[in-house]
Design a protein around this motif. Sequence first.
Motif, PDB file in Angstrom:
ATOM      1  N   UNK A 112      -4.174   5.902  16.460  1.00 26.30           N
ATOM      2  CA  UNK A 112      -3.936   5.835  15.019  1.00 26.30           C
ATOM      3  C   UNK A 112      -3.477   4.454  14.549  1.00 26.30           C
ATOM      4  N   UNK A 113      -3.345   3.522  15.474  1.00 29.39           N
ATOM      5  CA  UNK A 113      -3.005   2.125  15.191  1.00 29.39           C
ATOM      6  C   UNK A 113      -1.749   2.013  14.315  1.00 29.39           C
ATOM      7  N   UNK A 114      -0.700   2.710  14.764  1.00 30.27           N
ATOM      8  CA  UNK A 114       0.556   2.752  14.025  1.00 30.27           C
ATOM      9  C   UNK A 114       1.511   1.682  14.546  1.00 30.27           C
ATOM     10  N   UNK A 115       1.913   0.785  13.641  1.00 32.48           N
ATOM     11  CA  UNK A 115       2.829  -0.285  14.040  1.00 32.48           C
ATOM     12  C   UNK A 115       4.211   0.258  14.380  1.00 32.48           C
ATOM     13  N   UNK A 116       4.743   1.125  13.539  1.00 38.64           N
ATOM     14  CA  UNK A 116       6.074   1.673  13.791  1.00 38.64           C
ATOM     15  C   UNK A 116       6.069   2.600  14.999  1.00 38.64           C
ATOM     16  N   UNK A 117       4.997   3.323  15.165  1.00 39.68           N
ATOM     17  CA  UNK A 117       4.869   4.155  16.364  1.00 39.68           C
ATOM     18  C   UNK A 117       4.792   3.292  17.610  1.00 39.68           C
TER      19      UNK A 117
ATOM     20  N   UNK B 168      -1.188  -4.803  15.755  1.00 39.27           N
ATOM     21  CA  UNK B 168      -0.876  -5.865  14.783  1.00 39.27           C
ATOM     22  C   UNK B 168      -1.694  -5.649  13.504  1.00 39.27           C
ATOM     23  N   UNK B 169      -1.166  -6.071  12.346  1.00 42.73           N
ATOM     24  CA  UNK B 169      -1.966  -5.988  11.111  1.00 42.73           C
ATOM     25  C   UNK B 169      -3.208  -6.881  11.221  1.00 42.73           C
ATOM     26  N   UNK B 170      -4.217  -6.523  10.480  1.00 44.72           N
ATOM     27  CA  UNK B 170      -5.483  -7.272  10.562  1.00 44.72           C
ATOM     28  C   UNK B 170      -5.328  -8.727  10.178  1.00 44.72           C
ATOM     29  N   UNK B 171      -4.405  -9.043   9.273  1.00 45.93           N
ATOM     30  CA  UNK B 171      -4.256 -10.429   8.832  1.00 45.93           C
ATOM     31  C   UNK B 171      -3.672 -11.325   9.904  1.00 45.93           C
TER      32      UNK B 171
END
Length: 130
Positions: A65-70, A124-127
């Motif tokens: 799910x590509x969760x940063x906080x997870x 990581x975020x896409x940016x």
Amino acid sequence: MGSVRRGVILAAFAALPAPALADICAQVRPNWTGTEATALTEAVALFGTPPSLLLIVATALVVRFRSQWGGLAVVVAWAMWTSAVALNGNAQLAQAATEGCVGSPALFLIGVALMCAGTVLYTLPKSTRL
């Protein structure tokens, strides 16, 4: 002189750890078959423990799910579990390692570190992604 030398040699061999004399291994690893534990067998044993299996499933869900906080939560949980494994250096485990029924957890720690680094980089975020 021959019997004295033979007695010294037998006493030296009796002091060496042997699977037949491994009482500590019966406590630490009850299902131990007598073969010497290596880093690979220790890694397989550590990855097969319930906390590791739970964290592997959690890591797979975080990556899916590509969760940063997870990802942060899973990496912190892995850090706590590996700290517990690495810093559990009591006298029993040292004796069991001498006897040969407990191996080095280094391969397990390296595998977890690589998995955590991959999780952080993948979520990581896409940016900012490389």
